[in-house]
Scaffold this motif. Sequence first.
Motif, short mmCIF file in Angstrom:
data_model
loop_
_atom_site.label_atom_id
_atom_site.label_comp_id
_atom_site.label_asym_id
_atom_site.label_seq_id
_atom_site.Cartn_x
_atom_site.Cartn_y
_atom_site.Cartn_z
N SER A 2 0.82 -1.20 0.00
CA SER A 2 0.00 0.00 0.00
C SER A 2 0.87 1.26 0.00
O SER A 2 1.91 1.33 0.66
CB SER A 2 -0.90 0.01 1.24
OG SER A 2 -1.53 1.25 1.38
N ASN A 3 0.39 2.26 -0.75
CA ASN A 3 1.05 3.57 -0.78
C ASN A 3 0.31 4.59 0.08
O ASN A 3 0.57 5.79 -0.02
CB ASN A 3 1.14 4.07 -2.22
CG ASN A 3 2.11 3.25 -3.04
OD1 ASN A 3 3.24 3.00 -2.61
ND2 ASN A 3 1.68 2.83 -4.23
N LYS A 6 2.31 7.19 1.99
CA LYS A 6 3.36 7.86 1.23
C LYS A 6 2.79 8.98 0.37
O LYS A 6 1.57 9.06 0.14
CB LYS A 6 4.10 6.85 0.35
CG LYS A 6 4.85 5.78 1.14
CD LYS A 6 5.58 4.81 0.21
CE LYS A 6 6.33 3.75 0.99
NZ LYS A 6 7.44 4.30 1.77
N TYR A 8 3.41 10.99 -3.51
CA TYR A 8 3.98 10.75 -4.84
C TYR A 8 4.66 12.04 -5.30
O TYR A 8 3.98 13.03 -5.62
CB TYR A 8 2.90 10.31 -5.82
CG TYR A 8 3.45 9.90 -7.16
CD1 TYR A 8 4.13 8.70 -7.32
CD2 TYR A 8 3.29 10.72 -8.28
CE1 TYR A 8 4.63 8.30 -8.55
CE2 TYR A 8 3.79 10.34 -9.51
CZ TYR A 8 4.46 9.13 -9.64
OH TYR A 8 4.97 8.75 -10.86
N TRP A 13 7.31 7.14 -4.83
CA TRP A 13 6.54 7.12 -3.60
C TRP A 13 7.50 7.36 -2.44
O TRP A 13 8.45 6.61 -2.24
CB TRP A 13 5.80 5.80 -3.43
CG TRP A 13 4.68 5.67 -4.42
CD1 TRP A 13 4.69 5.00 -5.60
CD2 TRP A 13 3.39 6.28 -4.32
NE1 TRP A 13 3.48 5.13 -6.25
CE2 TRP A 13 2.66 5.91 -5.48
CE3 TRP A 13 2.78 7.09 -3.37
CZ2 TRP A 13 1.36 6.34 -5.71
CZ3 TRP A 13 1.46 7.51 -3.59
CH2 TRP A 13 0.77 7.14 -4.76
N GLU A 184 -1.18 6.25 -8.75
CA GLU A 184 -0.64 5.00 -9.29
C GLU A 184 -0.94 4.88 -10.78
O GLU A 184 -0.12 4.37 -11.56
CB GLU A 184 -1.21 3.82 -8.52
CG GLU A 184 -0.77 3.77 -7.07
CD GLU A 184 -1.51 2.73 -6.23
OE1 GLU A 184 -1.11 2.52 -5.07
OE2 GLU A 184 -2.49 2.14 -6.74
#
Length: 476
Positions: A2-3, A6, A8, A13, A184
Motif C-alpha cells: 500500500s502507498n 506515502k 507521490y 513514492w 498510481e
Amino acid sequence: MSNNLKFYINGEWVDPVVPNRIPVIDPATEQPFTEISGGSSADVDKAVAAAKAAFKTFSKTTKQYRLDLLKRCLEVYNKRYDDIAEACTREMGAPLSFSKEAQVWVGQGHFQALIDKLETFEFFEIRGTTRVVLEPIGVCGLITPWNWPLNQIVCKVAPAIAAGCTVVLKPSEIAPINAIIFAEVMHEAGVPPGVFNLVNGTGPDVGQKLAEHPDVDMMSFTGSTRAGTIVAREAAATVKRVCQELGGKSANILLDDVDLDDAVRKGIGACFINTGQSCDAATRMLVPRALHAKALEIAADEAAKQTPGNPWEASTVLGPLVSQLQFDKVQRLIKAGIDEGATLVCGGLGKPEGLETGYYAKPTVFGDVKPGMTIEKEEIFGPVLSIIPYDTLEDAIEIANDTVYGLAAYVQSKDLNKAREVAAEMRAGSVYINYPDLDFFAPFGGYKQSGNGREYADFALHDFLEIKGIVGYGNP
C-alpha cells in the motif's frame, strides 16, 4: 504494498518529512479503515520543487506527445476502474453501483472529452503580423473535494497536462484513497517525473502552503466558499491566478405547464443525487402556488423510494453522509427548517430506523418554504429539498436569483422557448432545461460566490494557459 502512508513526488513514492498519520473513516461504520500521512510545508516544498524542475522540459513537449500521454492515462484509469470505485464506496459512503456508474464514470468521461477537444485545439494563431500564443502557465496547485473526487481530479489534472503544466495535487483528507490510486495510474501511464505530484494533508498544512508558495503559478480549488476565500487570500500576495468552483444553492423552477408528477420526481433525484452532497444539486424547487399541495404529495412518495442503507448492497439508493461533521450540519439545518415554520413533508431529524450506526440522514422534504428561511438560503449538502410556492413567473425568477450563489439553475417546461427565456434570466454558470443528460463538453463553473473560471473539455484548458502576443512577428 500500500502507498497510503506515502506521497507521490518526482515520480516516486516517498515518506513524509515529518510523520503525521490521519485516520480515514468509513462513514457507514463510523470506524477508521486505514490511515494516510498528513503533509507539511516541507513536503509541499519538495513537491513544488519537483514540479518546477519538470516544467522546464514538459512545457516544451508537443501537443501530440501530451495527447498520447493522456490516452495512456485513460487506458490505465480504465484498468483500475473497479479499484477506484471500491475506494469511493469505502471512504465516502457512495453506494457501490453509484461509485461505478457515476463517481468513476465521470472521470472517464472528462478524460475522453478533453482528449477529443485537444485533438483540434490550436495553441497559436496569426493576427495580422502578431503571433498570439497560448502557453502553459507553470506549476499548478490543485485542491479537490471529497464529494465528487474523480470528477474534480480529472477536471483539473487532465487539462493541466494537456496545456503543458505540471501539478501538485492535494485531495481531500476525508476521501483520499481514490487519489492515491489515481497517482498510481499516472505512474503506470508513464507521466514524467515531477509532472504529477500528490501530497495528502489538511487545508491549513498543505492547501494553504500551496496557495502561498511563491513557485506555484496558479491555484485551482473546488470546495466550500469559506475555504475558497482562504485560498484566494493566501494566493494574493504572489498575484497568482486562482480558479475556483465553490458552493451553490440551485433553484429548480417548474413552470405551470409541466407534467408535475414527472418534474417533481426527477427533481427529487436532482436534489438527492450523491446523498445530496453536490454543489450543483437542485435544492430549491419553485412550483406555482396552485400546484404546491400536489407537488408535496408527489415529493413525499418519491422521497420514500430513496432507500438509505449499506452502500455495498445493491438495493441502496442513498449512502451515509461523509462524516460526523456533515451529519451534524444537516441535522442543524433540518431543525432550523422546523423551527422557522416550514412544513415537514417527510423525513426530519435523526437517523433512519435500523441505521443507528453510520452517518445516515433521513430523506427530507420541506414545503411552504419562504424566501429568507435558513433552509432556503444556506447550502445544506444533504438529502433535503425545499419546495417554495410562487405566484408569478417573475416572482420565481427573482427568488431563484436572490442568492449569493450562482453555480447552477434548473428550468422545467413543455414549452422549450419559454424555458429558454427563463434560462436567459438565470444568474448562474449552468442552466439545465428539462433534466438533460450530463454534457462533458459544456462549460462548468459559477457566478457570484460560486466561483470563477470554467471547467470541462476545452473550457478548462484556458484556465491553465497564458496568452502571449508577439507583435511584429511577421507573416507565417
